[in-house]
Design an enzyme around this catalytic site. Structure first.
Site, PDB file in Angstrom:
ATOM      1  CB  SER A   1      -0.868   0.021   1.261  1.00  0.00           C
ATOM      2  OG  SER A   1      -0.093   0.423   2.384  1.00  0.00           O
ATOM      3  CG  ASP A   2       1.812   5.831  -0.973  1.00  0.00           C
ATOM      4  OD1 ASP A   2       2.722   5.814  -0.116  1.00  0.00           O
ATOM      5  OD2 ASP A   2       1.780   6.668  -1.889  1.00  0.00           O
ATOM      6  CD1 TRP A   3       1.913   7.328   5.875  1.00  0.00           C
ATOM      7  CD2 TRP A   3       4.040   6.623   5.785  1.00  0.00           C
ATOM      8  NE1 TRP A   3       2.465   7.541   7.102  1.00  0.00           N
ATOM      9  CE2 TRP A   3       3.783   7.127   7.076  1.00  0.00           C
ATOM     10  CE3 TRP A   3       5.315   6.136   5.498  1.00  0.00           C
ATOM     11  CZ2 TRP A   3       4.755   7.154   8.070  1.00  0.00           C
ATOM     12  CZ3 TRP A   3       6.280   6.167   6.493  1.00  0.00           C
ATOM     13  CH2 TRP A   3       5.987   6.670   7.770  1.00  0.00           C
TER      14      TRP A   3
END
Ligand code: BGC
Length: 767
Positions: A291-293
């Protein structure tokens, strides 16, 4: 003799073909290696549910989220097998310490994979990716990424969150600086180069797993506002925004990162269509998706989950394998499995993807890094590569004669008396590094001022310097001194532009894309003095340069050039090296034209043949696709850039006047295009010869022009070269539906040109 020669040719051709085949195989071998799959099977059988979920969990070391409440809890977490990956550990002593806990104290001894944003260099900082793309030099980009991998792996970093392959057509978006620009073809070439560079021919101790991000369409954020929504047709998504990701996957990229934005209403981090359907089923991607942050947790504000448990389920089931910093999977996946919302098989598959990459990298067999060998000082060879990359990335946008002089302002001739260097970017080390600078140090940067000072000593001219103002300055107290310095000079170098860390990169969208602060006023004050002026422009994005361009004689776009900013600039400015970069993003005349890019569609009312430099006079001029107060064309088009010589193009020649769609689709026919390019000037130079096509009469409207190939050539003065391209199925096929691409009957227009607005068209009929 002839037989011998034929045999030799056969052997030669075979070795070239097989070398290509072998390297492509090696690069992808990890994806289907029976021994790796067997080892994963064995491990999966021993893993508890909690240990499996732990592999799907990533923390940022030292961040306030995750098990960071004191060292013991981090260690305890690793011991329990709860952490598959860390990001942001850059000290090999720390990574080894954490790894030792995983390898010696956890039950199953599964190594941690350490990731970092190594975006344009690790210790040696190269120009930002938009600048690297402007080199149009795939080999150079591969080389630079290889160096980054060698340096980063020496510190235990085996995974980089790069390349960013987001197509970006809106310069308001600060992250445009992190990618290759507006074009899917060029973007795909660059995507492949980064992957090859980071991962190497085959995974070895100096390989980093690459991560193509941000999947997908993040760069199309509405209004250029970071993290904003994206709504687009499936055609646009597939033909433009997905294309560089597909190229990265075809090149064997090990991981992808799911983006923050929504796509047609569904967040990318919960998007079944882009992740499960396109990436996994259609492209058969065998690596893993991170995932992104916090992007799993952000499914809540997006409004598709009311709690973290639901966000977890949605993100995971859509195909996000690893949770970066949402603290979601570890907490909620076990319950989702127990409740039957998520299957054991799905968990096993996600764990398998992550373990596959860990095995491929050799982490199980060689989990530690040799702390003594970590690269901490700048290797001289890498510094030279940084200078070369910077030199090749600068784009000369304008270069005219000043005040009736015979030649253009640049290069500055030797024997010049006094040079004035003015502006807030002339001597700013941090701003040369650009956004994301890993372990780059500002002290390593040689600024333009420093480089010019040595040059002045060597060449015997006088260098005068004045800062003039701050980058986002409001006070004009430094203007008088700057004007004074300019008045004494034979030539003025203005170093203006953006501040690299605040105004570029993530969360750095701008609603105005002109010179920040009062730099325009400073420029006007200096211009009024009437000296020859060359502007060296530092920016991470295209700026709207109309009010700038009319007041200076030369503009050199320098982007964020990295540690060797000064020497590279000085060598270009004084003509030791000729500028060779070309734009990979369109520069608008004004903000109102944004988004503006070369591969736009035509309209039903194209404004051809009208004088758009003035407002419409009557209805026939007005009811066209145009602005009443601005031209349609860009200030500097895609592909554009001049140098210290000129090139002349012949009209393209084709080997056939027509071709059949059947033959093209089956690969039996290709169109051969040639054009002669001549260096008509008095010095050597490099040209990027660009192939564009347009299609008319097709089932759907096609872009007026699309870039389909390019070649960088070096020509001596007066030298001419014939450049050849082929156009076939790959260049001509149009997306039909699902995975189907086909060549359609059409009138094909071909340009071989120096930029997206130049060239003589040639036509071929596709029947
Ligand atoms: C960015 C990513 C980056 C990640 C980890 C996020 O905020 O969008 O590009 O890789 O942080 O640092």
């Amino acid at each position: 003799m002839r037989k011998f020669r034929t045999a030799l040719v056969v052997v030669l051709v075979w070795s070239i073909v097989s070398a290509h085949f072998v390297s492509a195989q090696t690069r992808k071998q990890w994806q289907n290696a029976p021994d790796i799959e067997r080892r994963i099977d064995t491990l999966l059988k021993q893993m508890s549910l909690e240990e499996k979920v732990g592999q799907l969990n990533q923390y940022s070391y030292g961040q306030p989220t995750g098990p960071t409440t004191g060292r013991s809890s981090v260690e305890e977490s690793i011991r329990r097998g709860e952490i598959g990956s860390f990001l942001n550990v850059t000290d090999p002593v720390i990574s080894n310490r954490l790894q030792r806990i995983a390898m010696e104290e956890s039950r199953l001894k599964i190594p941690i994979i350490f990731g970092l944003d190594v975006i344009h260099g690790y210790r040696t900082i190269f120009p930002v990716p938009l600048a690297l793309a402007s080199t149009w030099d795939a080999n150079l980009v591969e080389r630079v990424s290889r160096i980054a991998a060698e340096e980063a792996t020496s510190a235990g970093i085996r995974w980089t969150f790069s390349p960013m392959v987001d197509i970006a057509r809106d310069p308001r978006w600060g992250r445009i600086t992190e990618g290759a620009g507006e074009d899917p073809y060029l973007g795909s070439i660059m995507a492949r180069s980064y992957v090859r560079g980071y991962q190497g021919e085959a995974f070895g101790a100096q390989s980093m797993a690459a991560c193509a991000k941000h999947y997908v369409a993040y760069g199309a954020a509405e209004a250029g506002r970071d993290y904003n929504s994206v709504d687009m047709s499936e055609r646009q998504l597939r033909e433009v925004y997905l294309a560089p990701f597909k190229a990265a996957v075809d090149e064997g990229v090990a991981t992808l990162m799911a983006s923050f934005n929504t796509i047609n209403g569904m967040p990318a981090s919960a998007n079944q269509f882009t992740l499960n359907q396109v990436l996994r089923r259609e492209w058969n991607f065998r690596g893993f998706v991170v995932s992104d942050w916090g992007s799993v947790g952000e499914l809540i504000p997006h409004g598709v989950a009311n709690d973290l448990a639901t966000a977890t389920r949605k993100g995971f089931l859509a195909g996000v394998d690893m949770d970066m910093e949402s603290n979601a999977y570890l907490r909620h996946l076990p319950n989702a499995i127990k409740a039957g919302q998520v299957s054991q098989a799905a968990i096993d598959e996600a764990v398998r993807r992550i373990l596959r990459v860990k095995f491929a990298l050799g982490l199980f067999d060689k989990p530690y890094v040799d702390e003594k060998n970590a690269i901490t000082t700048l290797p001289a060879g890498n510094v030279m590569a940084a200078r070369e990359a910077a030199e090749k990335s600068f784009v000369l946008l304008k270069n005219e004669a000043a005040n009736g002089a015979t030649g253009p302002v640049l290069p500055i001739r030797s024997g010049i008396g006094t040079v004035a260097l003015i502006g807030p970017l002339a001597d700013s080390q941090p701003d040369m590094l650009g956004t994301w600078s890993a372990k780059g140090k500002r002290e390593d940067v040689i600024t333009l001022r420093t480089a010019l000072e040595s040059r002045a000593k060597r060449d015997g001219f006088t260098l005068l310097y004045a800062k003039g103002t701050e980058i986002r300055g409001i006070s004009d107290s430094g203007f008088a001194q700057a004007a004074d310095v300019a008045a004494q000079a034979d030539v003025v170098l203005l170093a203006l532009g953006e501040d690299a860390s605040w105004m570029n990169g993530e969360a750095a969208s701008r609603a105005f894309i002109d010179l920040p602060g009062n730099q325009q006023q400073l420029l006007e004050r200096i211009a009024a003095i009437g000296k020859p002026i060359a502007l060296v422009l530092f920016s991470g994005r295209p700026l709207a340069l109309t009010p700038v361009a009319s007041r200076v004689h030369a503009i050199l776009e320098a982007w964020s050039p990295g540690v060797q900013a000064g020497p590279a600039l000085e060598r270009i400015i004084f003509g030791d090296v000729a500028p060779a970069g070309r734009l990979t993003v369109t520069f608008p005349r004004s903000l109102g034209q944004v988004p503006i890019y070369h591969s736009m569609l035509n309209t039903g009312r194209p404004a051809v043949g009208l004088d758009l430099t003035r407002p419409p006079m009557d209805g026939s001029e007005k009811f066209k696709s145009r602005y009443i107060d601005e031209q349609n064309t860009p200030l500097y088009p895609f592909g554009f850039g001049v140098t210290y010589t000129n090139f002349e193009y012949s009209a393209p020649q084709v080997n056939v006047q027509q071709a059949t769609v059947d033959e093209l689709n089956s690969g039996r026919a290709q169109i051969r295009v040639t054009a002669d390019v001549k260096n008509t000037g008095a010095r050597a130079g490099e040209e990027v010869v660009q192939l564009y096509i347009g299609l008319r009469g097709t089932s759907v409207a096609r872009p007026i022009r699309q870039l389909k190939n390019f070649r960088r050539i070096a020509l001596g003065p007066g030298e001419s070269r014939r450049v050849e391209f082929t156009i076939g199925r790959d260049e001509l096929a149009i997306w039909q539906s699902d995975t189907k691409y086909e060549v359609e009957p059409a009138e094909l227009t071909i340009w071989v040109a120096s930029n997206a607005q130049a060239g003589t068209p040639t036509r071929v009929l596709l029947k």
